[in-house]
Design an enzyme around this catalytic site. Structure first.
Site, PDB file in Angstrom:
ATOM      1  N   HIS A 109      41.010   6.422  10.581  1.00 48.28           N
ATOM      2  CA  HIS A 109      42.442   6.085  10.584  1.00 48.28           C
ATOM      3  C   HIS A 109      43.305   7.336  10.432  1.00 48.28           C
ATOM      4  CE1 HIS A 109      42.107   1.697  10.457  1.00 48.28           C
ATOM      5  NE2 HIS A 109      40.980   1.917   9.802  1.00 48.28           N
ATOM      6  N   GLY A 153      41.848  -3.766  13.070  1.00 49.56           N
ATOM      7  CA  GLY A 153      41.951  -5.207  12.852  1.00 49.56           C
ATOM      8  C   GLY A 153      40.710  -5.680  12.143  1.00 49.56           C
ATOM      9  N   CYS A 185      40.004   2.526  15.253  1.00 49.64           N
ATOM     10  CA  CYS A 185      39.141   1.607  14.534  1.00 49.64           C
ATOM     11  C   CYS A 185      38.765   0.402  15.412  1.00 49.64           C
ATOM     12  CB  CYS A 185      39.797   1.199  13.211  1.00 49.64           C
ATOM     13  SG  CYS A 185      38.635   0.422  12.089  1.00 49.64           S
ATOM     14  N   TYR A 186      39.274  -0.802  15.113  1.00 52.90           N
ATOM     15  CA  TYR A 186      38.975  -1.956  15.981  1.00 52.90           C
ATOM     16  C   TYR A 186      39.365  -1.634  17.424  1.00 52.90           C
ATOM     17  CZ  TYR A 186      38.921  -6.761  17.744  1.00 52.90           C
ATOM     18  OH  TYR A 186      38.657  -7.892  18.459  1.00 52.90           O
ATOM     19  N   SER A 235      77.456  -6.525   3.010  1.00 51.79           N
ATOM     20  CA  SER A 235      77.030  -7.019   1.695  1.00 51.79           C
ATOM     21  C   SER A 235      77.094  -5.924   0.642  1.00 51.79           C
ATOM     22  CB  SER A 235      75.592  -7.531   1.785  1.00 51.79           C
ATOM     23  OG  SER A 235      74.715  -6.433   1.947  1.00 51.79           O
ATOM     24  N   GLY A 236      77.300  -4.684   1.100  1.00 55.26           N
ATOM     25  CA  GLY A 236      77.290  -3.574   0.154  1.00 55.26           C
ATOM     26  C   GLY A 236      75.897  -2.986   0.001  1.00 55.26           C
ATOM     27  N   GLY A 237      74.886  -3.667   0.564  1.00 54.64           N
ATOM     28  CA  GLY A 237      73.524  -3.125   0.551  1.00 54.64           C
ATOM     29  C   GLY A 237      73.430  -1.966   1.541  1.00 54.64           C
ATOM     30  N   VAL A 238      72.285  -1.282   1.504  1.00 62.32           N
ATOM     31  CA  VAL A 238      72.137  -0.081   2.319  1.00 62.32           C
ATOM     32  C   VAL A 238      72.299  -0.403   3.811  1.00 62.32           C
ATOM     33  CG1 VAL A 238      70.584   1.809   2.920  1.00 62.32           C
ATOM     34  CG2 VAL A 238      70.511   0.828   0.625  1.00 62.32           C
ATOM     35  N   ASP A 239      71.601  -1.441   4.269  1.00 62.18           N
ATOM     36  CA  ASP A 239      71.565  -1.700   5.716  1.00 62.18           C
ATOM     37  C   ASP A 239      72.942  -2.050   6.270  1.00 62.18           C
ATOM     38  OD1 ASP A 239      68.917  -1.424   5.141  1.00 62.18           O
ATOM     39  OD2 ASP A 239      68.441  -3.555   5.307  1.00 62.18           O
ATOM     40  N   SER A 279      75.800  -1.527   4.939  1.00 63.79           N
ATOM     41  CA  SER A 279      76.763  -0.428   4.756  1.00 63.79           C
ATOM     42  C   SER A 279      76.610   0.597   5.872  1.00 63.79           C
ATOM     43  CB  SER A 279      76.546   0.278   3.412  1.00 63.79           C
ATOM     44  OG  SER A 279      76.663  -0.633   2.362  1.00 63.79           O
ATOM     45  N   LYS A 332      63.286   1.150   6.973  1.00 63.23           N
ATOM     46  CA  LYS A 332      64.249   1.399   5.890  1.00 63.23           C
ATOM     47  C   LYS A 332      64.554   2.891   5.701  1.00 63.23           C
ATOM     48  CE  LYS A 332      66.434  -0.778   2.593  1.00 63.23           C
ATOM     49  NZ  LYS A 332      67.037  -2.099   2.856  1.00 63.23           N
ATOM     50  N   GLU A 354      46.380   7.534  10.794  1.00 63.24           N
ATOM     51  CA  GLU A 354      47.709   7.175  10.274  1.00 63.24           C
ATOM     52  C   GLU A 354      47.766   7.183   8.749  1.00 63.24           C
ATOM     53  OE1 GLU A 354      45.497   5.237  11.641  1.00 63.24           O
ATOM     54  OE2 GLU A 354      45.556   3.173  10.942  1.00 63.24           O
TER      55      GLU A 354
END
Ligand code: XMP
Length: 514
Positions: free
Chosen positions: A169, A55, A82-83, A223-227, A229, A370, A171
């Protein structure tokens, strides 16, 4: 918490999403919570591990984000990064001070391989540092287990109390053995079993949905979008023909998109779905007429979607459940998780009206990032060309037309966007750019065309490279490609006389314009 979970306590650092992703990559489910989360709630969750993030603050200042000492006394392994590491020392009686040199960037690290954190890591390795303050004295009971040239306490541990502090870090990929270090924490220190996998996610979700829905009817906004669908196929796997997918053409889709979605999910496509297409352009345009404030536009679109779904549900009769393809970043950005402010109301989260006429909303992908949604899509056998489509937001071109929306502006942005997509694909760049589109700015300017004065709109081209869509860089599209797109747009799209390329990264920009 029934599912084995590690929680990340968010102190506002920039890599917090990454920490959660890395833990999930170890096949352990991970969620992010604000540092303000009540200790009793944390106890109730009974996580296998607690990670405190980085942070921007100095933990020794009065108003800085903090945590209760009790957090370190629960017997649950805590890893401070870190923080988070500095805060752990500060709260437990160590000392944190401003350093004379800021450590930033790739840094040589010397570790004690006796520490469980560093099992399998070489004594000398590389880490990613980014800090002003440093731990000048560890808290009682801790021993130092890593150092760098400028940082006497790059890591410290108190294995008996299961407390671990890392100044760097792990990550970030620049920390060469970062993944192993987090893997060690999750498995050797927290004792996780690692049961979070996409195939088990898909199986468990199908089972849970079946249990919840019984023989009830379900409506899915597709909507036809990935999510959406992936959500639709998951639901159809779970409850078959009890599901009806409603695809709303709100008049804010990309050029020809309505027909493309219908070709995949409609009666001619490979899926045996109850599919309804609602052509609702006019009612959306009427509701949006004259509205130029972005959040208001999003809310209107969100509400109108729901009203269309409700009407369709009435026609079907006795529909209890509405399914939406909400994913984890939507939840975080809408200000419903973690420490983040409301960036924008995602149409399917914060954009929901107060009253929704369904018994319950099911969001099976709400916990996924995603790329995890894409993995789930592949697991469900959805073809790659659909799974790896670039994202298209639910509010569609509504948030790519800056200012108020008219049918004429929609036409301009649709045509410009189609040209842009065609040329990017022709240049073979479509695989390496994660999202790209044209937007219509609200700026009109003077130009000259065929000896005539013009006073027309400017189109902005956007293209970004990103993995998680939470941060992004503008893509380096060759000038000749941009030039060709510009020429074609100016020549082919009536009403546009200027083209810009957007160089802004996220942050400080967002990917969409509104
Ligand atoms: P921003 O503009 O927030 O976009 O940087 C991040 C990603 O999310 C998509 N996006 C949305 N998707 N409903 C959606 O389904 C929304 O309201 C929405 N707003 C942004 C955006 O296209 C990008 O991929």
């Amino acid at each position: 918490m029934k599912r084995e979970t590690v929680i990340v306590i968010d102190f506002g650092g920039q890599y917090n999403q990454l920490v959660a992703r890395r833990v999930r990559e170890c096949n352990v489910y991970c969620e992010i919570y604000s540092y303000k989360t009540n200790i009793d709630k944390i106890k109730e969750m009974n996580p296998k591990g607690i990670i405190l993030t980085g942070g921007p603050n100095s933990c020794y200042l009065e108003d800085s984000p903090s945590c209760s000492k009790e957090l370190f006394e629960l017997g649950i392994p805590v890893l401070g990064l870190c923080y988070g590491a500095q805060l752990m020392m500060h709260v437990l009686g160590g000392k944190v001070e401003k350093a004379s040199v800021r450590e930033y960037g790739k840094t040589e690290l010397h570790v004690d391989t006796e520490s469980k954190l560093f099992t399998g890591v070489e004594e000398d390795t590389m880490c990613w540092m980014s800090h002003f303050d440093y731990i000048s004295k560890t808290a009682p009971g801790f021993r130092v287990c890593a150092q760098t040239r400028d940082c006497p306490v790059a890591a410290a541990e108190d294995p008996e109390r299961k407390l671990y502090a890392i100044q760097f870090h792990p990550e970030v990929l620049h920390t060469v053995r970062g993944k192993e270090i987090l893997h060690n924490y999750v498995y050797q220190i927290c004792g996780c079993a690692g049961d979070w996998k996409m195939d088990s996610f898909v199986e468990n979700s199908i089972r849970a949905i079946r249990e919840k829905v019984g023989d009830g009817k379900v409506l899915c906004g597709l909507s036809g979008g990935v999510d959406s669908s992936v959500a639709a196929v998951l639901l159809s796997r779970a409850v078959g023909k009890q599901l009806t997918c409603v695809f709303v053409d709100h008049g804010l889709l990309r050029k020809d998109e309505g027909d493309e979605v219908e070709a995949v999910f409609g009666p001619e496509g490979p899926y045996d779905l109850n599919f309804i297409r609602v052509n609702a352009q006019d009612r959306f345009y009427i509701k949006l007429a004259g509205v130029d404030e972005p959040e208001q536009k999003r809310k209107i679109i969100g509400e109108e979607f729901i009203r269309v779904f409700e009407e369709e549900a009435k026609k079907i009769g006795a529909v209890d459940y509405l399914v939406q393809g909400t994913i984890y970043p939507d939840v975080v950005e809408s200000g419903l998780g973690g420490e983040s402010a409301v960036i924008k109301s995602h149409h399917n989260v914060g954009g929901l009206p107060d009253y929704v006429d369904f018994k319950e909303i099911i969001e099976p992908l709400r916990d996924l990032f995603k790329d995890e949604v894409r993995q789930a899509g592949l697991e469900l056998g959805i073809p790659e060309y659909l799974v790896f489509r670039q994202p298209f937001p639910g509010p569609g071109l509504g948030i790519r037309i800056v200012g108020d929306i008219t049918a004429e502006k929609v036409r301009m942005v649709q045509e410009a966007d189609a040209i842009y997509r065609e040329e990017v694909a022709r240049a073979g760049l479509d695989r390496e750019i994660n999202q790209y589109f044209a937007a219509l700015t609200n700026m009109r300017s003077v130009g000259v065309m065929g000896d005539e004065r013009t006073y027309d709109y400017a189109v902005a081209l956007r293209a970004v490279k990103t993995i998680d869509f939470m941060t992004a860089e503008a893509a380096d599209i060759p000038f000749e490609v941009l030039n060709k797109v510009m020429n074609r747009i100016i020549n082919e799209v009536r009403g546009v006389n200027r083209v810009f390329y957007d160089l802004t990264s996220k942050p400080p920009g967002t990917i969409e314009f509104e």
